[in-house]
Design a protein around this motif. Structure first.
Motif, PDB file in Angstrom:
ATOM      1  N   ARG A 166       0.837  -1.207   0.000  1.00 46.23           N
ATOM      2  CA  ARG A 166       0.000   0.000   0.000  1.00 46.23           C
ATOM      3  C   ARG A 166       0.870   1.254   0.000  1.00 46.23           C
ATOM      4  N   LEU A 167       1.901   1.274   0.836  1.00 44.72           N
ATOM      5  CA  LEU A 167       2.794   2.428   0.887  1.00 44.72           C
ATOM      6  C   LEU A 167       3.527   2.614  -0.442  1.00 44.72           C
ATOM      7  N   THR A 168       3.907   1.503  -1.069  1.00 43.11           N
ATOM      8  CA  THR A 168       4.621   1.577  -2.348  1.00 43.11           C
ATOM      9  C   THR A 168       3.735   2.137  -3.449  1.00 43.11           C
ATOM     10  N   ILE A 169       2.514   1.655  -3.524  1.00 44.37           N
ATOM     11  CA  ILE A 169       1.580   2.150  -4.545  1.00 44.37           C
ATOM     12  C   ILE A 169       1.347   3.650  -4.371  1.00 44.37           C
ATOM     13  N   VAL A 170       1.123   4.081  -3.127  1.00 46.47           N
ATOM     14  CA  VAL A 170       0.903   5.507  -2.864  1.00 46.47           C
ATOM     15  C   VAL A 170       2.163   6.307  -3.209  1.00 46.47           C
ATOM     16  N   GLY A 171       3.322   5.794  -2.811  1.00 48.57           N
ATOM     17  CA  GLY A 171       4.580   6.485  -3.103  1.00 48.57           C
ATOM     18  C   GLY A 171       4.815   6.654  -4.588  1.00 48.57           C
ATOM     19  N   LEU A 172       4.524   5.602  -5.367  1.00 44.72           N
ATOM     20  CA  LEU A 172       4.725   5.674  -6.815  1.00 44.72           C
ATOM     21  C   LEU A 172       3.749   6.642  -7.480  1.00 44.72           C
ATOM     22  N   TRP A 173       2.541   6.754  -6.959  1.00 46.33           N
ATOM     23  CA  TRP A 173       1.615   7.767  -7.484  1.00 46.33           C
ATOM     24  C   TRP A 173       2.134   9.180  -7.178  1.00 46.33           C
ATOM     25  N   CYS A 174       2.726   9.340  -5.997  1.00 51.19           N
ATOM     26  CA  CYS A 174       3.207  10.665  -5.592  1.00 51.19           C
ATOM     27  C   CYS A 174       4.379  11.150  -6.431  1.00 51.19           C
ATOM     28  N   ILE A 175       5.184  10.222  -6.966  1.00 51.39           N
ATOM     29  CA  ILE A 175       6.377  10.661  -7.713  1.00 51.39           C
ATOM     30  C   ILE A 175       6.147  10.655  -9.228  1.00 51.39           C
ATOM     31  N   GLN A 176       4.896  10.681  -9.638  1.00 48.92           N
ATOM     32  CA  GLN A 176       4.638  10.798 -11.077  1.00 48.92           C
ATOM     33  C   GLN A 176       5.319  12.056 -11.613  1.00 48.92           C
ATOM     34  N   THR A 177       5.844  11.966 -12.816  1.00 49.99           N
ATOM     35  CA  THR A 177       6.680  13.029 -13.380  1.00 49.99           C
ATOM     36  C   THR A 177       5.955  14.359 -13.473  1.00 49.99           C
ATOM     37  N   PHE A 178       4.713  14.328 -13.957  1.00 47.04           N
ATOM     38  CA  PHE A 178       3.972  15.574 -14.147  1.00 47.04           C
ATOM     39  C   PHE A 178       3.088  15.852 -12.933  1.00 47.04           C
ATOM     40  N   PRO A 179       3.120  17.071 -12.417  1.00 44.23           N
ATOM     41  CA  PRO A 179       2.393  17.409 -11.188  1.00 44.23           C
ATOM     42  C   PRO A 179       0.906  17.045 -11.218  1.00 44.23           C
ATOM     43  N   TYR A 180       0.247  17.217 -12.388  1.00 47.15           N
ATOM     44  CA  TYR A 180      -1.191  16.953 -12.425  1.00 47.15           C
ATOM     45  C   TYR A 180      -1.524  15.466 -12.300  1.00 47.15           C
ATOM     46  N   ASP A 181      -0.512  14.600 -12.441  1.00 47.50           N
ATOM     47  CA  ASP A 181      -0.734  13.161 -12.263  1.00 47.50           C
ATOM     48  C   ASP A 181      -0.583  12.731 -10.803  1.00 47.50           C
ATOM     49  N   ARG A 182      -0.063  13.611  -9.975  1.00 44.68           N
ATOM     50  CA  ARG A 182       0.134  13.279  -8.561  1.00 44.68           C
ATOM     51  C   ARG A 182      -1.130  13.598  -7.757  1.00 44.68           C
ATOM     52  N   PRO A 183      -1.399  12.836  -6.706  1.00 41.12           N
ATOM     53  CA  PRO A 183      -2.559  13.138  -5.861  1.00 41.12           C
ATOM     54  C   PRO A 183      -2.269  14.330  -4.954  1.00 41.12           C
ATOM     55  N   THR A 184      -3.311  14.937  -4.407  1.00 43.14           N
ATOM     56  CA  THR A 184      -3.137  15.928  -3.345  1.00 43.14           C
ATOM     57  C   THR A 184      -2.835  15.176  -2.057  1.00 43.14           C
ATOM     58  N   MET A 185      -2.392  15.875  -1.035  1.00 45.69           N
ATOM     59  CA  MET A 185      -2.125  15.202   0.233  1.00 45.69           C
ATOM     60  C   MET A 185      -3.424  14.693   0.859  1.00 45.69           C
ATOM     61  N   ARG A 186      -4.532  15.336   0.609  1.00 53.95           N
ATOM     62  CA  ARG A 186      -5.812  14.826   1.102  1.00 53.95           C
ATOM     63  C   ARG A 186      -6.115  13.475   0.467  1.00 53.95           C
ATOM     64  N   ARG A 187      -5.862  13.363  -0.828  1.00 48.17           N
ATOM     65  CA  ARG A 187      -6.078  12.105  -1.538  1.00 48.17           C
ATOM     66  C   ARG A 187      -5.075  11.050  -1.066  1.00 48.17           C
ATOM     67  N   VAL A 188      -3.853  11.461  -0.760  1.00 49.59           N
ATOM     68  CA  VAL A 188      -2.839  10.540  -0.243  1.00 49.59           C
ATOM     69  C   VAL A 188      -3.322   9.897   1.056  1.00 49.59           C
ATOM     70  N   ILE A 189      -3.866  10.707   1.945  1.00 48.74           N
ATOM     71  CA  ILE A 189      -4.374  10.187   3.224  1.00 48.74           C
ATOM     72  C   ILE A 189      -5.485   9.176   2.981  1.00 48.74           C
ATOM     73  N   ASP A 190      -6.384   9.496   2.065  1.00 53.64           N
ATOM     74  CA  ASP A 190      -7.479   8.566   1.724  1.00 53.64           C
ATOM     75  C   ASP A 190      -6.918   7.250   1.181  1.00 53.64           C
ATOM     76  N   MET A 191      -5.904   7.343   0.333  1.00 54.13           N
ATOM     77  CA  MET A 191      -5.302   6.146  -0.254  1.00 54.13           C
ATOM     78  C   MET A 191      -4.605   5.299   0.812  1.00 54.13           C
ATOM     79  N   LEU A 192      -3.925   5.948   1.744  1.00 50.67           N
ATOM     80  CA  LEU A 192      -3.248   5.223   2.819  1.00 50.67           C
ATOM     81  C   LEU A 192      -4.244   4.463   3.685  1.00 50.67           C
ATOM     82  N   GLU A 193      -5.442   5.004   3.815  1.00 54.71           N
ATOM     83  CA  GLU A 193      -6.477   4.376   4.642  1.00 54.71           C
ATOM     84  C   GLU A 193      -7.288   3.337   3.872  1.00 54.71           C
TER      85      GLU A 193
END
Length: 304
Positions: free
Chosen positions: A250-277
């Motif tokens: 779960r942490l790896t999937i979230v981490g890989l979404w966060c490091i997407q090359t283009f900013p618009y492909d990355r989640p917001t931190m609110r979405r990150v929290i939802d994904m972690l949960e």
């Protein structure tokens, strides 16, 4: 306060941190900045930004000294030091690895602290230097974001900010921070840094390994994405039980979404929290990182 600078907690390009004690017996961390123009700017920046915050996952600034050329910051004392020593486990003393429950707790705490900086303050604060060294841990391993020397304040209604020069640490700084012609700099730049740190927490190693035996392992996100696809243990040389592996995935999937090359492909931190949960089954597999080293051929690409 420091008993003649008796106990040194750490040292860096900015200066030195000592352990101190207030007159009421409370322990503090005293950060003494070197006398440089850059550190003058970082001192003002840190006081201006962190004094606007109040959150369980943001380190508390108790006071500061501005006297002549002296620049001193006084913080709450964090007994377990920085996250860095627990991830890479290098040093004279033997450091036990963190349990996966604590790794998850730290990840969630940092995510909540960043979400607060981006959305919870009257003025949005972009940190620009999220990395294990700047995450401090108290006696219960509650994480607190520290070192706001590179932080930037911006109005909450502005999504893109202007920057005169690159800032941050190589390996954690987003592509658009290193080259503003690449894309606009925004709160998504902190998301990138958080994602890279998350991957390091899972893998137990730095995201760039110049001593790797294979070129495909030099760029860590590429290596860990491949292991995720192959359903292989995500921490090399260290077997983990299925329950722990679910947290790691779960942490790896979230981490890989966060490091997407283009900013618009990355989640917001609110979405990150939802994904972690979320449950592992509800998370979509992220694309392979764009910036990667040549890969060796691998067999198998999906999990049953």
């Amino acid at each position: 306060m420091t008993t003649n600078f008796k106990v040194k907690l750490g040292q860096g390009g900015f200066g030195t941190v000592y352990q101190g004690k207030l007159s009421n017996g409370i322990l503090v961390a005293i950060k003494m900045l070197n006398e440089t123009k850059k550190n003058d700017e970082e001192f003002i920046n840190e006081v201006a930004s962190i004094s606007r915050t109040s959150h369980v996952n943001i380190v508390t600034l108790l006071g500061f000294c501005l006297e002549g050329r002296k620049r001193v910051l006084i913080y709450e004392f964090m007994s377990n030091g920085s996250l860095e020593k627990f991830i890479f486990r290098k040093g004279p003393e033997s450091i036990a690895p963190l349990s996966w429950d604590i790794v998850f707790q730290i990840s969630m705490g940092v995510a909540q602290g960043l979400e607060y900086l981006h959305k919870g303050c009257k003025t949005r604060i972009l940190h620009f230097d999220i990395k294990p060294h700047n995450i401090l841990l108290d006696e219960k391993f509650c994480p607190k974001i520290s070192d706001f020397g590179l932080a930037k304040l911006c109005p909450r209604n502005e999504s893109i900010i202007s920057m005169s020069e690159a800032r941050g640490t190589m390996g954690y700084a987003a592509p658009e921070v290193l080259n503003t012609h690449f894309a606009g700099v925004s709160h998504k730049s902190d998301v990138y840094s958080f994602g890279m740190m998350l991957l390091e927490m899972v893998g137990g190693r730095k995201n760039i390994n110049g001593e790797a035996s294979h070129t495909s392992e030099i760029y860590f996100p590429n290596w860990i994405h491949k292991r995720l696809q192959m359903c292989t243990d995500l921490r090399q040389y260290e077997g983990i039980v299925p329950e722990e592996n679910e947290i790691a995935k779960r942490l790896t999937i979230v981490g890989l979404w966060c490091i997407q090359t283009f900013p618009y492909d990355r989640p917001t931190m609110r979405r990150v929290i939802d994904m972690l949960e979320s449950s592992i089954n509800s998370l979509e597999m992220p694309p392979k990182p764009l910036f990667s080293s040549p890969t060796r051929s691998v067999s198998g690409s999906s999990c049953s």
